[in-house]
Design an enzyme around this catalytic site. Sequence first.
Site, mmCIF file in Angstrom:
data_model
loop_
_atom_site.group_PDB
_atom_site.id
_atom_site.type_symbol
_atom_site.label_atom_id
_atom_site.label_comp_id
_atom_site.label_asym_id
_atom_site.label_seq_id
_atom_site.Cartn_x
_atom_site.Cartn_y
_atom_site.Cartn_z
ATOM 1 N N CYS A 153 5.637 0.569 -11.417
ATOM 2 C CA CYS A 153 6.559 -0.274 -10.657
ATOM 3 C C CYS A 153 7.312 -1.159 -11.633
ATOM 4 C CB CYS A 153 5.794 -1.121 -9.644
ATOM 5 S SG CYS A 153 6.844 -2.181 -8.616
ATOM 6 N N CYS A 190 -4.214 -0.786 -1.976
ATOM 7 C CA CYS A 190 -4.740 0.574 -2.045
ATOM 8 C C CYS A 190 -4.586 1.060 -3.478
ATOM 9 C CB CYS A 190 -4.068 1.514 -1.051
ATOM 10 S SG CYS A 190 -2.456 2.149 -1.534
ATOM 11 N N CYS A 212 0.870 -1.169 0.000
ATOM 12 C CA CYS A 212 0.000 0.000 0.000
ATOM 13 C C CYS A 212 0.914 1.228 0.000
ATOM 14 C CB CYS A 212 -0.990 0.002 1.163
ATOM 15 S SG CYS A 212 -0.272 0.243 2.793
#
Length: 277
Positions: free
Chosen positions: A203, A195, A119
């Site tokens: 990423c 989240c 998250c």
Amino acid sequence: MEKELEQLNALAHPRRLSVFRLLMRRYPEQVPAGDLAQALGLPASSLSAALSQLRHAGLVAQTRQGTSLRYAADLGGAGRLTDYLVADCLRGRRDPTAMSDERTTAMSDTRKFNVLFICSGNSARSIFSECILRDWAQDRFAVYSAGTRPSSALNPFAVELLEAKGHDTSGLRAKHVSEFQTEDAPQMDFVFTVCDAAANEECPPWPGQPITGHWGQPDPVKAEGTDAQKRLAFQQAYGGLKNRIKAFAALPFDTLDRTSLQARVDDIALTAEKETT
């Protein structure tokens, strides 16, 4: 081939590619256009044009919920493009190093599976997930959590709730996701974002192509009101994650290949989303 060329053209523009990649990270969630615009920093007109071309190319699906238009990646269309590239352009040649045999057959070995929950702050939701799965099925999973922008300390309401639920919090700390992207870090089998903020962020690809899922939960840290109202927000986040994690832990890992397991993980997210809409 005309449809595949249209799909390639749709993904050739950086803006449209960024929209499609974000929807894939949030899959199977149906995302409001406003959330997409905010996450990508795009004017509404630019986003609308990008979504229109992606929809026409069969890469994005649109649904209406009340007065809101929502968008999700179209896996069927994306799959047809992938099949075309492999069959026609690559003549059936897949990269043999892209995925080991272990990950294309049933995951039936006896080792523990490495699971990472992410998250933004790593102070509540991902910490909840780490504790729940660790204590629910610790004999089968090595569980970790991290944040894209970790807090300096765990949220006190989160720690209070975990201790009340009987979880050991002594070894917990907020960590940056980069700790799990080094060469000597454990290779993940599953990576979950819990989240929307974390799922919205780019990423680097994870080594070994782990199975991924998005189980977004409202941020209880942002809850306002009395302490009792704040505690309720943390309780709701904990409960929502516990339901998903129990369903995940109950999957028949020894009978599912990677493709089937990814589909089951997506089903857990889709079922949870339907229950909240």
